[in-house]
Design a protein around this motif. Structure first.
Motif, PDB file in Angstrom:
ATOM      1  N   PHE A  41      37.707  40.842  38.551  1.00 14.67           N
ATOM      2  CA  PHE A  41      38.231  39.480  38.655  1.00 14.67           C
ATOM      3  C   PHE A  41      37.096  38.463  38.625  1.00 14.67           C
ATOM      4  O   PHE A  41      37.230  37.396  38.021  1.00 14.67           O
ATOM      5  CB  PHE A  41      39.064  39.297  39.920  1.00 14.67           C
ATOM      6  N   ASN A  42      35.980  38.783  39.255  1.00  9.78           N
ATOM      7  CA  ASN A  42      34.837  37.876  39.222  1.00  9.78           C
ATOM      8  C   ASN A  42      34.256  37.763  37.812  1.00  9.78           C
ATOM      9  O   ASN A  42      33.852  36.679  37.398  1.00  9.78           O
ATOM     10  CB  ASN A  42      33.764  38.313  40.220  1.00  9.78           C
ATOM     11  N   LEU A  43      34.207  38.875  37.088  1.00  4.31           N
ATOM     12  CA  LEU A  43      33.758  38.808  35.693  1.00  4.31           C
ATOM     13  C   LEU A  43      34.701  37.940  34.873  1.00  4.31           C
ATOM     14  O   LEU A  43      34.264  37.131  34.051  1.00  4.31           O
ATOM     15  CB  LEU A  43      33.699  40.208  35.078  1.00  4.31           C
ATOM     16  N   ALA A  44      35.991  38.098  35.098  1.00  2.00           N
ATOM     17  CA  ALA A  44      36.983  37.286  34.384  1.00  2.00           C
ATOM     18  C   ALA A  44      36.774  35.810  34.676  1.00  2.00           C
ATOM     19  O   ALA A  44      36.805  34.976  33.769  1.00  2.00           O
ATOM     20  CB  ALA A  44      38.390  37.717  34.780  1.00  2.00           C
ATOM     21  N   TRP A  45      36.532  35.481  35.926  1.00  5.87           N
ATOM     22  CA  TRP A  45      36.284  34.088  36.320  1.00  5.87           C
ATOM     23  C   TRP A  45      35.014  33.566  35.662  1.00  5.87           C
ATOM     24  O   TRP A  45      34.980  32.442  35.157  1.00  5.87           O
ATOM     25  CB  TRP A  45      36.178  33.990  37.839  1.00  5.87           C
TER      26      TRP A  45
ATOM     27  N   TYR B 248      41.824  33.734  39.360  1.00  2.17           N
ATOM     28  CA  TYR B 248      41.978  33.190  40.709  1.00  2.17           C
ATOM     29  C   TYR B 248      43.120  33.887  41.451  1.00  2.17           C
ATOM     30  O   TYR B 248      43.011  34.181  42.642  1.00  2.17           O
ATOM     31  CB  TYR B 248      42.251  31.682  40.651  1.00  2.17           C
ATOM     32  N   ARG B 249      44.192  34.151  40.749  1.00  3.60           N
ATOM     33  CA  ARG B 249      45.343  34.817  41.349  1.00  3.60           C
ATOM     34  C   ARG B 249      44.954  36.212  41.830  1.00  3.60           C
ATOM     35  O   ARG B 249      45.304  36.625  42.934  1.00  3.60           O
ATOM     36  CB  ARG B 249      46.494  34.897  40.343  1.00  3.60           C
ATOM     37  N   GLY B 250      44.220  36.928  40.996  1.00  2.00           N
ATOM     38  CA  GLY B 250      43.768  38.259  41.387  1.00  2.00           C
ATOM     39  C   GLY B 250      42.859  38.233  42.599  1.00  2.00           C
ATOM     40  O   GLY B 250      43.006  39.032  43.516  1.00  2.00           O
ATOM     41  N   LEU B 251      41.926  37.288  42.611  1.00  2.00           N
ATOM     42  CA  LEU B 251      41.040  37.172  43.771  1.00  2.00           C
ATOM     43  C   LEU B 251      41.812  36.781  45.021  1.00  2.00           C
ATOM     44  O   LEU B 251      41.517  37.248  46.115  1.00  2.00           O
ATOM     45  CB  LEU B 251      39.929  36.139  43.482  1.00  2.00           C
ATOM     46  N   GLY B 252      42.838  35.940  44.846  1.00  2.00           N
ATOM     47  CA  GLY B 252      43.677  35.567  45.981  1.00  2.00           C
ATOM     48  C   GLY B 252      44.449  36.737  46.558  1.00  2.00           C
ATOM     49  O   GLY B 252      44.660  36.837  47.761  1.00  2.00           O
ATOM     50  N   LEU B 253      44.859  37.644  45.701  1.00  2.00           N
ATOM     51  CA  LEU B 253      45.592  38.825  46.177  1.00  2.00           C
ATOM     52  C   LEU B 253      44.703  39.753  46.990  1.00  2.00           C
ATOM     53  O   LEU B 253      45.184  40.450  47.874  1.00  2.00           O
ATOM     54  CB  LEU B 253      46.186  39.602  44.993  1.00  2.00           C
ATOM     55  N   LEU B 254      43.429  39.759  46.657  1.00  2.00           N
ATOM     56  CA  LEU B 254      42.516  40.618  47.404  1.00  2.00           C
ATOM     57  C   LEU B 254      42.344  40.102  48.810  1.00  2.00           C
ATOM     58  O   LEU B 254      42.165  40.789  49.747  1.00  2.00           O
ATOM     59  CB  LEU B 254      41.148  40.680  46.716  1.00  2.00           C
TER      60      LEU B 254
ATOM     61  N   ASP C 235      35.652  32.880  31.959  1.00  2.00           N
ATOM     62  CA  ASP C 235      36.575  31.768  31.702  1.00  2.00           C
ATOM     63  C   ASP C 235      37.043  31.186  33.033  1.00  2.00           C
ATOM     64  O   ASP C 235      38.068  31.610  33.580  1.00  2.00           O
ATOM     65  CB  ASP C 235      37.766  32.240  30.880  1.00  2.00           C
ATOM     66  N   PRO C 236      36.301  30.216  33.578  1.00  2.00           N
ATOM     67  CA  PRO C 236      36.668  29.626  34.870  1.00  2.00           C
ATOM     68  C   PRO C 236      38.035  28.938  34.868  1.00  2.00           C
ATOM     69  O   PRO C 236      38.566  28.636  35.926  1.00  2.00           O
ATOM     70  CB  PRO C 236      35.559  28.608  35.138  1.00  2.00           C
ATOM     71  N   LYS C 237      38.619  28.717  33.700  1.00  2.00           N
ATOM     72  CA  LYS C 237      39.933  28.076  33.625  1.00  2.00           C
ATOM     73  C   LYS C 237      41.072  29.086  33.582  1.00  2.00           C
ATOM     74  O   LYS C 237      42.235  28.699  33.491  1.00  2.00           O
ATOM     75  CB  LYS C 237      40.006  27.167  32.399  1.00  2.00           C
ATOM     76  N   ASN C 238      40.755  30.372  33.661  1.00  2.00           N
ATOM     77  CA  ASN C 238      41.783  31.414  33.627  1.00  2.00           C
ATOM     78  C   ASN C 238      42.433  31.524  35.012  1.00  2.00           C
ATOM     79  O   ASN C 238      41.819  32.025  35.950  1.00  2.00           O
ATOM     80  CB  ASN C 238      41.157  32.751  33.218  1.00  2.00           C
ATOM     81  N   PRO C 239      43.677  31.074  35.152  1.00  2.00           N
ATOM     82  CA  PRO C 239      44.316  31.104  36.476  1.00  2.00           C
ATOM     83  C   PRO C 239      44.563  32.523  36.988  1.00  2.00           C
ATOM     84  O   PRO C 239      44.636  32.734  38.201  1.00  2.00           O
ATOM     85  CB  PRO C 239      45.635  30.358  36.253  1.00  2.00           C
ATOM     86  N   ASP C 240      44.668  33.487  36.094  1.00  2.00           N
ATOM     87  CA  ASP C 240      44.917  34.861  36.531  1.00  2.00           C
ATOM     88  C   ASP C 240      43.729  35.447  37.282  1.00  2.00           C
ATOM     89  O   ASP C 240      43.904  36.301  38.156  1.00  2.00           O
ATOM     90  CB  ASP C 240      45.277  35.744  35.331  1.00  2.00           C
TER      91      ASP C 240
ATOM     92  N   PHE D 250      39.400  41.587  31.481  1.00  2.00           N
ATOM     93  CA  PHE D 250      38.911  41.938  32.808  1.00  2.00           C
ATOM     94  C   PHE D 250      39.940  41.659  33.897  1.00  2.00           C
ATOM     95  O   PHE D 250      39.987  42.363  34.912  1.00  2.00           O
ATOM     96  CB  PHE D 250      37.576  41.254  33.093  1.00  2.00           C
ATOM     97  N   VAL D 251      40.787  40.658  33.699  1.00  2.00           N
ATOM     98  CA  VAL D 251      41.881  40.430  34.649  1.00  2.00           C
ATOM     99  C   VAL D 251      42.832  41.623  34.637  1.00  2.00           C
ATOM    100  O   VAL D 251      43.227  42.127  35.689  1.00  2.00           O
ATOM    101  CB  VAL D 251      42.636  39.119  34.334  1.00  2.00           C
ATOM    102  N   SER D 252      43.182  42.084  33.443  1.00  4.57           N
ATOM    103  CA  SER D 252      44.117  43.225  33.368  1.00  4.57           C
ATOM    104  C   SER D 252      43.495  44.462  34.010  1.00  4.57           C
ATOM    105  O   SER D 252      44.177  45.210  34.706  1.00  4.57           O
ATOM    106  CB  SER D 252      44.533  43.499  31.927  1.00  4.57           C
ATOM    107  N   LYS D 253      42.199  44.672  33.797  1.00  7.55           N
ATOM    108  CA  LYS D 253      41.524  45.803  34.437  1.00  7.55           C
ATOM    109  C   LYS D 253      41.481  45.614  35.951  1.00  7.55           C
ATOM    110  O   LYS D 253      41.641  46.569  36.710  1.00  7.55           O
ATOM    111  CB  LYS D 253      40.100  45.970  33.899  1.00  7.55           C
ATOM    112  N   GLY D 254      41.285  44.381  36.382  1.00  4.66           N
ATOM    113  CA  GLY D 254      41.282  44.091  37.817  1.00  4.66           C
ATOM    114  C   GLY D 254      42.597  44.465  38.464  1.00  4.66           C
ATOM    115  O   GLY D 254      42.630  45.084  39.535  1.00  4.66           O
ATOM    116  N   TYR D 255      43.706  44.125  37.812  1.00  5.97           N
ATOM    117  CA  TYR D 255      45.016  44.483  38.354  1.00  5.97           C
ATOM    118  C   TYR D 255      45.218  45.999  38.357  1.00  5.97           C
ATOM    119  O   TYR D 255      45.829  46.546  39.281  1.00  5.97           O
ATOM    120  CB  TYR D 255      46.138  43.788  37.583  1.00  5.97           C
ATOM    121  N   GLU D 256      44.720  46.674  37.339  1.00 11.89           N
ATOM    122  CA  GLU D 256      44.824  48.143  37.323  1.00 11.89           C
ATOM    123  C   GLU D 256      44.106  48.746  38.528  1.00 11.89           C
ATOM    124  O   GLU D 256      44.650  49.600  39.215  1.00 11.89           O
ATOM    125  CB  GLU D 256      44.210  48.708  36.040  1.00 11.89           C
ATOM    126  N   TYR D 257      42.878  48.295  38.766  1.00  9.60           N
ATOM    127  CA  TYR D 257      42.122  48.819  39.904  1.00  9.60           C
ATOM    128  C   TYR D 257      42.762  48.433  41.228  1.00  9.60           C
ATOM    129  O   TYR D 257      42.750  49.216  42.182  1.00  9.60           O
ATOM    130  CB  TYR D 257      40.672  48.346  39.853  1.00  9.60           C
TER     131      TYR D 257
END
Length: 70
Positions: free
Chosen positions: A50-54, A64-70, A57-62, A30-37
């Motif tokens: 990105f929210n689904l990814a979080w 958080y990084r994706g949400l931060g970019l938004l 797995d709340p420990k997935n830093p990517d 879902f992180v990779s899909k988030g970056y695609e979108y």
């Protein structure tokens, strides 16, 4: 994550989990899909991914990084 999981429903989350080997793998997907979108300019859909990814797995830093970019 518990409140978000209640909001989406256990049935929805279990369906996601069954599609992947683990929650961590689903989160990475879902992180990779988030970056695609995000690169396509679809911020709302990227945020959802990105929210689904979080959630998965709340420990997935990517996530958080994706949400931060938004």
């Amino acid at each position: 994550p518990e409140a978000a999981q209640r909001l989406l429903g256990d049935k929805f989350i279990k369906g996601l989990e069954q599609s992947f080997a683990s929650r961590a793998e689903a989160s990475k997907f879902f992180v990779s899909k988030g970056y695609e979108y995000l690169t396509e300019g679809q911020a709302d859909t990227a945020r959802y991914r990105f929210n689904l990814a979080w959630l998965l797995d709340p420990k997935n830093p990517d996530a958080y990084r994706g949400l931060g970019l938004l």
